[in-house]
Design an enzyme around this catalytic site. Sequence first.
Site, PDB file in Angstrom:
ATOM      1  N   GLY A  28       6.972 -54.653 -53.738  1.00 62.17           N
ATOM      2  CA  GLY A  28       6.121 -55.260 -54.461  1.00 62.17           C
ATOM      3  C   GLY A  28       6.392 -55.622 -55.976  1.00 62.17           C
ATOM      4  O   GLY A  28       7.350 -55.043 -56.238  1.00 62.17           O
ATOM      5  N   CYS A  49      -1.563 -45.908 -95.254  1.00 63.88           N
ATOM      6  CA  CYS A  49      -1.795 -46.618 -94.310  1.00 63.88           C
ATOM      7  C   CYS A  49      -3.444 -47.234 -94.225  1.00 63.88           C
ATOM      8  O   CYS A  49      -3.601 -48.158 -94.796  1.00 63.88           O
ATOM      9  CB  CYS A  49      -1.785 -45.643 -93.061  1.00 63.88           C
ATOM     10  SG  CYS A  49      -1.880 -46.500 -91.469  1.00 63.88           S
ATOM     11  N   LYS A  84      -4.800 -39.012 -98.412  1.00 61.35           N
ATOM     12  CA  LYS A  84      -5.283 -40.143 -97.917  1.00 61.35           C
ATOM     13  C   LYS A  84      -6.953 -40.101 -97.863  1.00 61.35           C
ATOM     14  O   LYS A  84      -7.469 -39.102 -97.508  1.00 61.35           O
ATOM     15  CB  LYS A  84      -5.049 -40.119 -96.437  1.00 61.35           C
ATOM     16  CG  LYS A  84      -5.251 -41.355 -95.595  1.00 61.35           C
ATOM     17  CD  LYS A  84      -4.778 -41.366 -94.330  1.00 61.35           C
ATOM     18  CE  LYS A  84      -4.957 -42.549 -93.385  1.00 61.35           C
ATOM     19  NZ  LYS A  84      -4.111 -42.626 -92.090  1.00 61.35           N
ATOM     20  N   GLU A 100       4.374 -42.601 -93.135  1.00 58.79           N
ATOM     21  CA  GLU A 100       3.221 -41.732 -93.025  1.00 58.79           C
ATOM     22  C   GLU A 100       3.626 -40.522 -91.953  1.00 58.79           C
ATOM     23  O   GLU A 100       4.107 -40.633 -90.971  1.00 58.79           O
ATOM     24  CB  GLU A 100       1.989 -42.362 -92.748  1.00 58.79           C
ATOM     25  CG  GLU A 100       0.590 -41.461 -92.423  1.00 58.79           C
ATOM     26  CD  GLU A 100      -0.429 -42.362 -91.758  1.00 58.79           C
ATOM     27  OE1 GLU A 100      -1.469 -41.852 -92.205  1.00 58.79           O
ATOM     28  OE2 GLU A 100      -0.107 -43.556 -91.394  1.00 58.79           O
ATOM     29  N   LYS A 137     -10.643 -41.133 -61.749  1.00 66.79           N
ATOM     30  CA  LYS A 137      -9.209 -41.309 -61.498  1.00 66.79           C
ATOM     31  C   LYS A 137      -8.402 -41.356 -62.733  1.00 66.79           C
ATOM     32  O   LYS A 137      -7.526 -40.962 -62.742  1.00 66.79           O
ATOM     33  CB  LYS A 137      -8.985 -42.493 -60.635  1.00 66.79           C
ATOM     34  CG  LYS A 137      -9.523 -42.318 -59.130  1.00 66.79           C
ATOM     35  CD  LYS A 137      -9.101 -43.622 -58.359  1.00 66.79           C
ATOM     36  CE  LYS A 137      -9.538 -43.274 -56.749  1.00 66.79           C
ATOM     37  NZ  LYS A 137      -9.122 -44.418 -55.873  1.00 66.79           N
TER      38      LYS A 137
END
Length: 550
Positions: free
Chosen positions: A292, A147, A111, A43, A519
């Site tokens: 870490g 799809c 589609k 696609e 954020k």
Amino acid sequence: MTFRLTLAQLNPTVGAIAANIQKARDAWEIAREAKAHMLALPEMFAVGYQTQDLVRKPAFYLHAMRAIESLAESCAEGPAIGIGGPYFDGTNLFNAYYILEQGRIAHRVLKSHLPNETVFDEVRIFEPARGNTPYKIGPMTIGSPICEDSWHAGVAESLAAQGAEISLVPNGSPYYRNKFPTRLKHMRARVAATGTPLIYLNMVGGQDDQVFDGGSFTVDAHGKLVDRMPVFSEEIRHIDFVKTDGKWNVAKGQVSEHPDEWEQDYHAMVLSLRDYMSKTGFKKILLGMSGGIDSAIVATIAVDALGPQNVRCVMLPSEYTSQGSLDDAKEAAENLGCHYDFVPIAQGRAAITETLAPLFQGFEAGLAEENIQSRLRGLLLMAMSNKFGEMLLTTGNKSEVAVGYATIYGDMAGGYNPIKDMYKTRVFEQCRWRNAQHRDWMMGPKGAVIPVSIIDKPPSAELRPDQKDEDSLPPYEVLDAILTGLVDKDLSVAEIVAQGHARETVKKVEHLLYISEYKRFQSAPGTRLTKGAFWLDRRYPIVNRWRDEG
């Protein structure tokens, strides 16, 4: 009577129309050499996927349409081609699948069902088709639900009723964890309804946060899986059909084994980073190496994606950085074989503290002073990124991203975050998995590259003496369980409390989740691993006073 279909599970790049068309032409040469009747590509392959609003630009979709016409003309002598791309009919824009044959566009499939959930918003981009017809290639009549059309009853069935003898489904289907059984279930439903074989052709490769995992497969008229391609890798494969008693039967092919969810998640992170780098033009990476677990796994992903010679790890210690972290960071970098720099921040921090002292006089030291360390590290890392032309990676896991346990303009600085959609509890297990496993697609060394001491020690931002993450947050096992309910499953507070969590804790996490939206709005993109990823899967307002009081 026989029919050979060549499937091209390939990796296009959004906007690289000439390069994508060349990939298609190269695949066509392979199909022609194999004496195939048809080459099938996924696609929207001509323009890459997802293009988002780029495809609405007239200069863009007209460029793509001309390129597809040119491909048809240059591939006149040989197999037909099926290729996805945009189509503008003079009034409306469609998501189309072009059938190229004998030097011309012989047919277009448009589609019908436009996805408008999770990462998709095709409803605002394309016009839905009002019906399609099958097309004939040599001795075979083919229907091609595009799809999403194959996930709904109706389209494939209508094409079969019009004479389609097989279903060829071109896809741009992005990865999320454990998705294959869902795909197979829906495709088997189409086969049960049509009584015809079905080919599910998916693209592969990274595009921004999304990763297309390939895994193309074929099921016969009885719903049996008879062929399956690998995940996360390009491949061209030939599928053979034989017509007996008036029906096309698909020959048994190769059913490639798909790895477990830990390997697929890790491969998705490696491939998405590798493609994000190559498709944006960056060749090298740097990241802050704290000692870490998050920076350790991101460094490992980076090395596996680009090779150790292309990764720079930088330790930026303050007076609160423990000797254990210093040792762990260096050992991890050495295990990976990448460049390691040591850049203390004490002098710069002292200068900033002195500069701010007149303004901060009379105020108690606290979070602002702690975050100066993080923001100074971000400044220094971005300076190195500018100087050396290396993309800075950020390393916040999904737990931290969810509750804002990160410093904006500090450790959130960076261009990409491979672990953005991986909760902290999974990060630990993913590290253990990588230490025990190695695959050919990994460019890093074998063995336990992440020191066990990094995995075993209590997580800490090390911005003040004896700091631990659990000073500010619930234990990660609790936090991640609550976040999974709030973010991934959209559960109510009451439902999560009913699972055994304290209401006070759930409300605290909910509050942190909502107030951290600003954020996330400014955070780097990162690999999508679930249907609850932050960015396109979950779109929330920044200003939001609502809270669940149930």
